[in-house]
Scaffold this motif. Structure first.
Motif, PDB file in Angstrom:
ATOM      1  N   TYR A  55       0.723  -0.931  -0.280  1.00 33.72           N
ATOM      2  CA  TYR A  55      -0.186  -0.017   0.040  1.00 33.72           C
ATOM      3  C   TYR A  55       1.125   1.364   0.616  1.00 33.72           C
ATOM      4  O   TYR A  55       2.056   1.314   0.664  1.00 33.72           O
ATOM      5  CB  TYR A  55      -0.734  -0.282   1.087  1.00 33.72           C
ATOM      6  N   LEU A  93      -2.292   7.666 -11.302  1.00 32.76           N
ATOM      7  CA  LEU A  93      -2.941   8.977 -10.488  1.00 32.76           C
ATOM      8  C   LEU A  93      -2.455  10.023 -10.397  1.00 32.76           C
ATOM      9  O   LEU A  93      -2.862  11.298 -10.600  1.00 32.76           O
ATOM     10  CB  LEU A  93      -3.709   8.711  -9.429  1.00 32.76           C
TER      11      LEU A  93
ATOM     12  N   ARG B  22      -8.537   2.588   7.855  1.00 32.73           N
ATOM     13  CA  ARG B  22      -8.223   1.864   5.765  1.00 32.73           C
ATOM     14  C   ARG B  22      -9.369   0.923   6.089  1.00 32.73           C
ATOM     15  O   ARG B  22      -9.787   0.677   5.667  1.00 32.73           O
ATOM     16  CB  ARG B  22      -6.921   1.643   5.973  1.00 32.73           C
ATOM     17  N   THR B  37     -10.099  -3.198  -7.074  1.00 31.51           N
ATOM     18  CA  THR B  37     -10.036  -1.305  -7.820  1.00 31.51           C
ATOM     19  C   THR B  37     -10.284  -0.590  -6.442  1.00 31.51           C
ATOM     20  O   THR B  37     -10.168   0.938  -5.758  1.00 31.51           O
ATOM     21  CB  THR B  37      -9.676  -2.001  -8.953  1.00 31.51           C
ATOM     22  N   GLU B  40      -9.994  -0.863  -2.744  1.00 33.89           N
ATOM     23  CA  GLU B  40      -8.308   0.368  -2.710  1.00 33.89           C
ATOM     24  C   GLU B  40      -8.466   1.927  -3.020  1.00 33.89           C
ATOM     25  O   GLU B  40      -7.797   2.451  -2.671  1.00 33.89           O
ATOM     26  CB  GLU B  40      -7.262  -0.399  -4.150  1.00 33.89           C
ATOM     27  N   ARG B  43     -10.082   3.316   0.748  1.00 34.71           N
ATOM     28  CA  ARG B  43      -9.243   3.253   1.348  1.00 34.71           C
ATOM     29  C   ARG B  43      -7.998   4.347   1.544  1.00 34.71           C
ATOM     30  O   ARG B  43      -8.204   4.576   2.045  1.00 34.71           O
ATOM     31  CB  ARG B  43      -7.903   1.789   0.707  1.00 34.71           C
ATOM     32  N   LEU B  44      -7.436   4.899  -0.186  1.00 32.66           N
ATOM     33  CA  LEU B  44      -7.020   6.196  -0.123  1.00 32.66           C
ATOM     34  C   LEU B  44      -6.975   6.982  -0.226  1.00 32.66           C
ATOM     35  O   LEU B  44      -7.272   8.043   0.657  1.00 32.66           O
ATOM     36  CB  LEU B  44      -6.195   5.625  -1.624  1.00 32.66           C
ATOM     37  N   LEU B 114      -6.379  13.445  -4.788  1.00 31.31           N
ATOM     38  CA  LEU B 114      -6.685  12.329  -5.172  1.00 31.31           C
ATOM     39  C   LEU B 114      -7.710  12.076  -4.553  1.00 31.31           C
ATOM     40  O   LEU B 114      -8.374  11.052  -5.395  1.00 31.31           O
ATOM     41  CB  LEU B 114      -4.843  11.517  -4.205  1.00 31.31           C
ATOM     42  N   ARG B 117     -10.311  13.031  -7.510  1.00 33.46           N
ATOM     43  CA  ARG B 117      -9.933  11.887  -8.528  1.00 33.46           C
ATOM     44  C   ARG B 117     -10.303   9.899  -7.978  1.00 33.46           C
ATOM     45  O   ARG B 117     -10.844   9.126  -8.715  1.00 33.46           O
ATOM     46  CB  ARG B 117      -8.373  11.503  -8.847  1.00 33.46           C
ATOM     47  N   LEU B 118     -10.470   9.651  -7.044  1.00 28.43           N
ATOM     48  CA  LEU B 118     -10.534   8.515  -6.191  1.00 28.43           C
ATOM     49  C   LEU B 118     -12.278   8.341  -5.659  1.00 28.43           C
ATOM     50  O   LEU B 118     -13.113   6.958  -6.292  1.00 28.43           O
ATOM     51  CB  LEU B 118      -9.859   8.188  -5.044  1.00 28.43           C
TER      52      LEU B 118
END
Lengths: 117, 139
Positions: A55, A93, B22, B37, B40, B43-44, B114, B117-118
């Motif tokens: 991660y 990304l 997380r 995916t 994840e 999570r991020l 991020l 985006r996620l």
């Protein structure tokens, strides 16, 4: 707690850092410490093997962002290898694949450093 | 019929607890039917949001608390992170130029980018004296 540790080894004059576990804001200082220590010892040819990196968050990416210019200016590089797809996605990304040398296998990074002499 | 249950975890504002939060959110994202995916991604996004609260809202004061709630509504998985620290002002937010940040040897400043985006939607709110970030992703 996030589990993370770093193993180190050498291949000729190359420094290999192996990352294990989860790299986040809690564990990124360990990576930063390792990279700073290599720079202090004037070891600028660094391979970061991510085979066991499970991660990464932006705190981990930030370490690479903060030191790549210095290392390159000093004639070296930080090359990243063996990223799992889920880890590569995070690099992707942020557009890292065009800014960093990201390679599938550690041997490719070794070959690139040796051929750049 | 999706559950209306809200799951909650409260932790101290320390990076020590990022992994626990997380895993908590990823567990529920997996149960909600996201593929690996997407799990994840969530999570991020949650990690980045919580890291920002620890660093900017609380300035690493680990005596403070962070509340993380998660639920599913109208085919959307949501995560809400609440703190009582300094507010984040999204006005004036500019997308980071990564090459420029590398040139300036900057370590961070890409977390909000991020998260956006996620996740499908991100909202910042001030409720009474508390800050909330609510992030949603369509199921």
């Amino acid at each position: 707690m996030s589990s993370f540790n770093i193993d180190r080894r050498n291949i000729d004059d190359l420094e290999v850092i192996e990352l294990n576990g989860e790299l986040d804001a809690h564990t990124a200082p360990q990576l930063e410490e390792s990279i700073r220590e290599l720079i202090d010892r004037q070891r600028f040819k660094i391979i970061v093997n991510c085979t066991r990196l499970e991660y990464i968050s932006s705190a981990g990416l930030g370490v690479f962002m903060a030191y790549i210019e210095d290392v390159r200016t000093l004639g070296g590089d930080i090359k990243l290898t063996n990223l799992k797809p889920k880890v590569y996605n995070v690099f992707d990304l942020l557009g890292f694949p065009t800014l960093y040398d990201i390679l599938e296998k550690e041997e490719e990074a070794v070959a690139r450093f040796l051929n750049s002499h | 019929m999706p559950s209306r249950k809200i799951n909650k975890i409260i932790v101290r504002a320390s990076t020590e607890f990022l992994g626990e939060v997380r895993d908590f959110v990823a567990h529920h994202a997996g149960l909600s039917g996201f593929d690996s995916t997407e799990v994840e991604d969530i999570r991020l996004a949650v990690d980045e949001a919580m890291t920002n609260v620890i660093k900017h809202a609380y300035e690493h004061d680990s005596s403070k608390l962070i509340t993380v709630q998660q639920g599913v509504e109208n085919s959307e998985f949501w995560v809400r992170i609440t703190d009582s620290g300094r507010s984040f002002n999204l006005e004036g937010y500019v997308e980071p130029d990564i090459e420029e940040r590398i040139r300036l040897r900057k370590k961070g400043g890409v977390g909000v980018y991020l998260i956006r985006r996620l996740m499908d939607n991100v909202e910042y709110k001030k409720v009474n004296s508390r800050n909330e970030i609510k992030m949603t992703k369509k199921l």
